[in-house]
Structure formats: structure tokens, C-alpha cells
Design a protein around this motif. Structure first.
Motif, PDB file in Angstrom:
ATOM      1  N   ASP A   1       0.869  -1.069  -0.168  1.00 47.03           N
ATOM      2  CA  ASP A   1      -0.077  -0.081   0.017  1.00 47.03           C
ATOM      3  C   ASP A   1       0.940   1.363   0.036  1.00 47.03           C
ATOM      4  OD1 ASP A   1      -1.336   2.268   1.082  1.00 47.03           O
ATOM      5  OD2 ASP A   1      -2.990   0.929   1.804  1.00 47.03           O
ATOM      6  N   LYS A   2       0.573   2.145  -0.972  1.00 44.25           N
ATOM      7  CA  LYS A   2       1.506   3.344  -1.287  1.00 44.25           C
ATOM      8  C   LYS A   2       1.608   4.185  -0.006  1.00 44.25           C
ATOM      9  CE  LYS A   2       1.533   3.535  -6.059  1.00 44.25           C
ATOM     10  NZ  LYS A   2       1.273   4.559  -7.361  1.00 44.25           N
ATOM     11  N   LYS A   3       0.432   4.371   0.818  1.00 47.18           N
ATOM     12  CA  LYS A   3       0.210   4.960   2.011  1.00 47.18           C
ATOM     13  C   LYS A   3       1.259   4.502   3.009  1.00 47.18           C
ATOM     14  CE  LYS A   3      -2.905   6.920   5.526  1.00 47.18           C
ATOM     15  NZ  LYS A   3      -4.295   6.731   6.130  1.00 47.18           N
ATOM     16  N   ILE A   4       1.260   3.092   3.449  1.00 44.96           N
ATOM     17  CA  ILE A   4       2.043   2.660   4.421  1.00 44.96           C
ATOM     18  C   ILE A   4       3.374   2.852   3.878  1.00 44.96           C
ATOM     19  CG2 ILE A   4       2.583   0.135   5.146  1.00 44.96           C
ATOM     20  CD1 ILE A   4      -0.373  -0.660   5.029  1.00 44.96           C
ATOM     21  N   VAL A   5       3.966   2.446   2.597  1.00 44.92           N
ATOM     22  CA  VAL A   5       5.278   2.713   2.471  1.00 44.92           C
ATOM     23  C   VAL A   5       5.580   4.197   2.613  1.00 44.92           C
ATOM     24  CG1 VAL A   5       6.729   2.760   0.284  1.00 44.92           C
ATOM     25  CG2 VAL A   5       5.050   1.207   0.118  1.00 44.92           C
ATOM     26  N   LYS A   6       4.798   5.229   2.348  1.00 39.83           N
ATOM     27  CA  LYS A   6       5.153   6.738   2.709  1.00 39.83           C
ATOM     28  C   LYS A   6       5.277   6.959   4.179  1.00 39.83           C
ATOM     29  CE  LYS A   6       3.639  11.099   1.435  1.00 39.83           C
ATOM     30  NZ  LYS A   6       2.761  11.829   0.828  1.00 39.83           N
TER      31      LYS A   6
END
Length: 140
Positions: A88-93
């Protein structure tokens, strides 16, 4: 050059797989394994020379990014590469904002893991391919 790796994951088989992948890519390296953040902190406090930690986000005893924050707080100079099943891009960020040196999905192969480790050891932040891809524009 990679000499010592800490692998932190609550699943023994996955810890062993990560350690094996690291040994194949970096034959001169050694790995130590921890099943929890508390175990990881104990190893880090009682041993020296770790070049990098490979850490899963979903570990019993911690919620969200607590484990990452604890490791960063106690060992701020240790590069932490998150190895997670969450894509998930949000989790990576968020992981990067909490101090992770990179993020690798568990779907990556051993070559991808080696590339990520090399990037982090060179002082770069490693981001997974799905994070770097441009969002597709829906057709009208």
C-alpha cells in the motif's frame, strides 16, 4: 559490503528464507534472527556490527509502526529495511516518514531483495516498484 544482518519477523520460515536469500546474495555476511521487537532490541543492545535490519511491520506485541519507531529510537544509525506483505503506497510513505531506509514487499525475489539492500547500504532510500510507478490515469 554487508557483513551482519538482523532479520526480524514472527514467522520462523520467513526469517529463515530471508537469511538464506541474504547469504546467497552476500556470501560473506552472517544473519541473526529475532521473532519480536523485544528480541531484536536485545540482540542489538548486546551485539555490535549490524549493518542493516530487515523488519516486518506486522509483528505481535506492536501495532502499526511502533516496532519501527522503537528500533529507530534505540538504534538511530542502523538502517532499517521494511520487508512486508502490505503493498500500500500510504503505508510505504508512512514507513519512510518514520525512519525506514526502504520498503520491500514480500512478493519480491531474492535478486530484488539484494538490490534493495545494496541501495540502502549506499545511503539511498529504496522504494518498491509499485510505489515508483505513476498512477494510471483512468480512461474517459
Amino acid at each position: 559490503m554487508l557483513s551482519k544482518v538482523l532479520v526480524v519477523d514472527d514467522h520462523p520460515l520467513f526469517r529463515e528464507a530471508l537469511s538464506t536469500a541474504v547469504a546467497l546474495a552476500f556470501p560473506a555476511s552472517t544473519s541473526e534472527e529475532a521473532a519480536s521487537i523485544d528480541e531484536a532490541l536485545e540482540l542489538l543492545d548486546n551485539s555490535s556490527g549490524f549493518d542493516i535490519a530487515l523488519v516486518d511491520l506486522k509483528i505481535p506485541g506492536v501495532t502499526g509502526f511502533e516496532g519501527l519507531v522503537q528500533l529507530r529510537t534505540h538504534h538511530p544509525r542502523l538502517p532499517i529495511l521494511i520487508v512486508s506483505g502490505l503493498e500500500d503506497k500510504k503505508i510505504v510513505k508512512e514507513a519512510i516518514s518514520f525512519g525506514a531506509a526502504g520498503y520491500v514487499p514480500k512478493t519480491v525475489g531474492k535478486e530484488g531483495l539484494a538490490i534493495a539492500i545494496n541501495n540502502v547500504l549506499q545511503g539511498n532510500v529504496y522504494l518498491p516498484e509499485f510505489f515508483r510507478e505513476e498512477d494510471e490515469v483512468p480512461e474517459c
